[in-house]
Enzyme design. Sequence first.
Site, PDB file in Angstrom:
ATOM      1  N   GLY A  34       0.804  -1.216   0.000  1.00 26.58           N
ATOM      2  CA  GLY A  34       0.000   0.000   0.000  1.00 26.58           C
ATOM      3  C   GLY A  34       0.831   1.258   0.000  1.00 26.58           C
ATOM      4  O   GLY A  34       0.450   2.274  -0.594  1.00 26.58           O
ATOM      5  N   ARG A  62       2.042 -11.692   3.563  1.00 24.84           N
ATOM      6  CA  ARG A  62       2.700 -12.098   4.806  1.00 24.84           C
ATOM      7  C   ARG A  62       4.220 -12.158   4.640  1.00 24.84           C
ATOM      8  O   ARG A  62       4.958 -11.959   5.604  1.00 24.84           O
ATOM      9  CB  ARG A  62       2.178 -13.463   5.266  1.00 24.84           C
ATOM     10  CG  ARG A  62       0.821 -13.417   5.971  1.00 24.84           C
ATOM     11  CD  ARG A  62       0.484 -14.754   6.575  1.00 24.84           C
ATOM     12  NE  ARG A  62      -0.664 -14.668   7.473  1.00 24.84           N
ATOM     13  CZ  ARG A  62      -0.953 -15.579   8.395  1.00 24.84           C
ATOM     14  NH1 ARG A  62      -0.180 -16.641   8.538  1.00 24.84           N
ATOM     15  NH2 ARG A  62      -2.007 -15.444   9.169  1.00 24.84           N
ATOM     16  N   VAL A  63       4.675 -12.470   3.431  1.00 25.39           N
ATOM     17  CA  VAL A  63       6.117 -12.515   3.169  1.00 25.39           C
ATOM     18  C   VAL A  63       6.429 -11.565   2.015  1.00 25.39           C
ATOM     19  O   VAL A  63       5.969 -11.767   0.886  1.00 25.39           O
ATOM     20  CB  VAL A  63       6.579 -13.947   2.810  1.00 25.39           C
ATOM     21  CG1 VAL A  63       8.080 -13.942   2.472  1.00 25.39           C
ATOM     22  CG2 VAL A  63       6.310 -14.896   3.964  1.00 25.39           C
ATOM     23  N   LYS A 136      19.544  -2.360  15.355  1.00 26.89           N
ATOM     24  CA  LYS A 136      20.775  -3.031  15.814  1.00 26.89           C
ATOM     25  C   LYS A 136      21.993  -2.424  15.118  1.00 26.89           C
ATOM     26  O   LYS A 136      23.057  -2.263  15.721  1.00 26.89           O
ATOM     27  CB  LYS A 136      20.692  -4.530  15.525  1.00 26.89           C
ATOM     28  CG  LYS A 136      21.955  -5.296  15.914  1.00 26.89           C
ATOM     29  CD  LYS A 136      21.799  -6.794  15.711  1.00 26.89           C
ATOM     30  CE  LYS A 136      23.079  -7.519  16.114  1.00 26.89           C
ATOM     31  NZ  LYS A 136      22.934  -8.992  16.038  1.00 26.89           N
ATOM     32  N   HIS A 273      -6.958  12.693  50.250  1.00 33.25           N
ATOM     33  CA  HIS A 273      -5.811  11.812  50.471  1.00 33.25           C
ATOM     34  C   HIS A 273      -6.180  10.345  50.284  1.00 33.25           C
ATOM     35  O   HIS A 273      -5.820   9.478  51.077  1.00 33.25           O
ATOM     36  CB  HIS A 273      -5.195  12.060  51.848  1.00 33.25           C
ATOM     37  CG  HIS A 273      -4.755  13.467  52.062  1.00 33.25           C
ATOM     38  ND1 HIS A 273      -3.877  14.113  51.208  1.00 33.25           N
ATOM     39  CD2 HIS A 273      -5.097  14.385  53.003  1.00 33.25           C
ATOM     40  CE1 HIS A 273      -3.691  15.360  51.628  1.00 33.25           C
ATOM     41  NE2 HIS A 273      -4.416  15.550  52.710  1.00 33.25           N
ATOM     42  N   GLY A 302     -10.714  21.507  49.625  1.00 30.04           N
ATOM     43  CA  GLY A 302      -9.522  21.144  48.857  1.00 30.04           C
ATOM     44  C   GLY A 302      -9.545  19.714  48.364  1.00 30.04           C
ATOM     45  O   GLY A 302      -8.524  19.199  47.902  1.00 30.04           O
ATOM     46  N   PHE A 459     -12.297  -8.548  60.592  1.00 28.09           N
ATOM     47  CA  PHE A 459     -13.006  -9.043  61.777  1.00 28.09           C
ATOM     48  C   PHE A 459     -12.540  -8.349  63.064  1.00 28.09           C
ATOM     49  O   PHE A 459     -11.505  -7.676  63.096  1.00 28.09           O
ATOM     50  CB  PHE A 459     -12.882 -10.562  61.900  1.00 28.09           C
ATOM     51  CG  PHE A 459     -11.472 -11.091  62.066  1.00 28.09           C
ATOM     52  CD1 PHE A 459     -10.675 -10.753  63.153  1.00 28.09           C
ATOM     53  CD2 PHE A 459     -10.946 -11.983  61.139  1.00 28.09           C
ATOM     54  CE1 PHE A 459      -9.399 -11.259  63.325  1.00 28.09           C
ATOM     55  CE2 PHE A 459      -9.665 -12.500  61.293  1.00 28.09           C
ATOM     56  CZ  PHE A 459      -8.897 -12.140  62.383  1.00 28.09           C
TER      57      PHE A 459
END
Length: 510
Positions: A34, A62-63, A136, A273, A302, A459
């Site tokens: 494209g 794809r390849v 690289k 807070h 605030g 608890f």
Amino acid sequence: MKKRVLISVSNKHGIVEFAKGLVNLGYEIVSTGGTLKTLQNEGVPVIAIDQLTGFPEILDGRVKTLHPKVHGGLLAKRSNADHMKQMEENNIEPIDMVVVNLYPFKQTLETEGVTKEEIIENIDIGGPTMLRSAAKNFADVLVVVDPNDYSSILDRLETEAINLEYRQQLAAKVFRHTAHYDAIIANYFLNQTGETFPETYTVTYEKVQSLRYGENPHQDAAFYANPIQQGMSLATAKQLHGKELSYNNIQDANAAVEILAEYSGPTAVAVKHMNPCGIGMGDSIVDAFQLAYDADSISIFGGIVALNREVDSQTAEKLSKIFLEIVIAPSFSEKALEILTRKKNIRLLTMDMDRKDEASYKLTTVDGGVLIQSKDTGSITEESLEIVTERAPSEEELQNLLFAWKAVKHVKSNAIVLAKDYQTVGVGAGQMNRVGAAKIAIEQAGEKAIGAVMASDAFFPMPDTVEEAIKAGIKAIIQPGGSKRDQDSIDVCNQHGIAMVCTGMRHFKH
């Protein structure tokens, strides 16, 4: 010899202008699919990739770039005589620049009605491979992944200001980009396979903004968002007015939103807070806010207020009368905006209040590592409660117990919340012992404690907290249960006609 650039981009924004600029600087362009058609249609001289490789694009594209004439041209070290000899022997020409961005996997994932096949087809293979090869070998190959860099690269090429440091900066950006891309894919497959805690845990976030500082002025900070957002999230909120959000603003706002998600009726949450200082649920949003305000009219100063209904003019008038850092709501009426924007610094945020129930995880850093746990989405129903006292709570008490239980879940442990008529009237947060948290909540409630209900996030190891509740006039208690000495607290309740229910679920919040 002309310099050669390979261009293959999913995001075509700015690529034609960039390519024309490279041609003017003497570059020969090789392209694919494209991108090739886009450049040809705009009159840019370009060579198709199969002319370079001598091999056609196959497998539905794809390849196409996975070829020695591509990767040899990218990975050969120009200063290595043996590399250059092998290049000549194999008829491989150097590629001096790679301009690549990747298949839109993230955007595909977010598309409504997308199929698994479409998702898989948008996993880019050739693009990341070219980028990594070029990055690289950054000393010899200029690698470009970000369209925002096109202009500055042309300027630098024109002035010959492309030095090794700049090349390395572009390479570093590539490895961040491919790591981010792969992390999104990895997490997609993690969700598909249903694994919870794999051998490695990969996370990635996208920068939303730099912050002026962190919790304190001497700390640096920035805000990053999960790239795949679903449902109720501060990261997708839209700011309509006010100053930039700070680190503490974001923390507090997130706490307010998480609390708000617990309630479905018209609800207002005030946070200070990261603890709720007032929660109110009413017949209308203005009533809900009034309840939240009256719950603690001092601490709300605030603070941050989150509401789960549109802010109307009546509510806006009340909000405007106090100093607030942030107001969050699904929307603001035109009149409400007019009223609130008279205050220069107040931040007004809108966000989607539709909470999704997909599994999500909470990450907490420790020195040298990170703790990961599923979010506390635990909830209870009337049917799941165990009435452990002789007296059962009345229907009104029961509904207020459930209201208080949703609130105490979001209060720092040890936590106690008192509630009455769908309003928090006392909050005891973050104490080293439970009776201390109860005393704070009771003191804050004052006379409102009479006839109120109490919620405890864990608890009672002994009956002292219950005894404080009885002295204050509390009529019903909700707690997880599970202590070896549960019966001591139950006995005290029975002696004074107090109702107690157990959830079988605790809500520690550290």
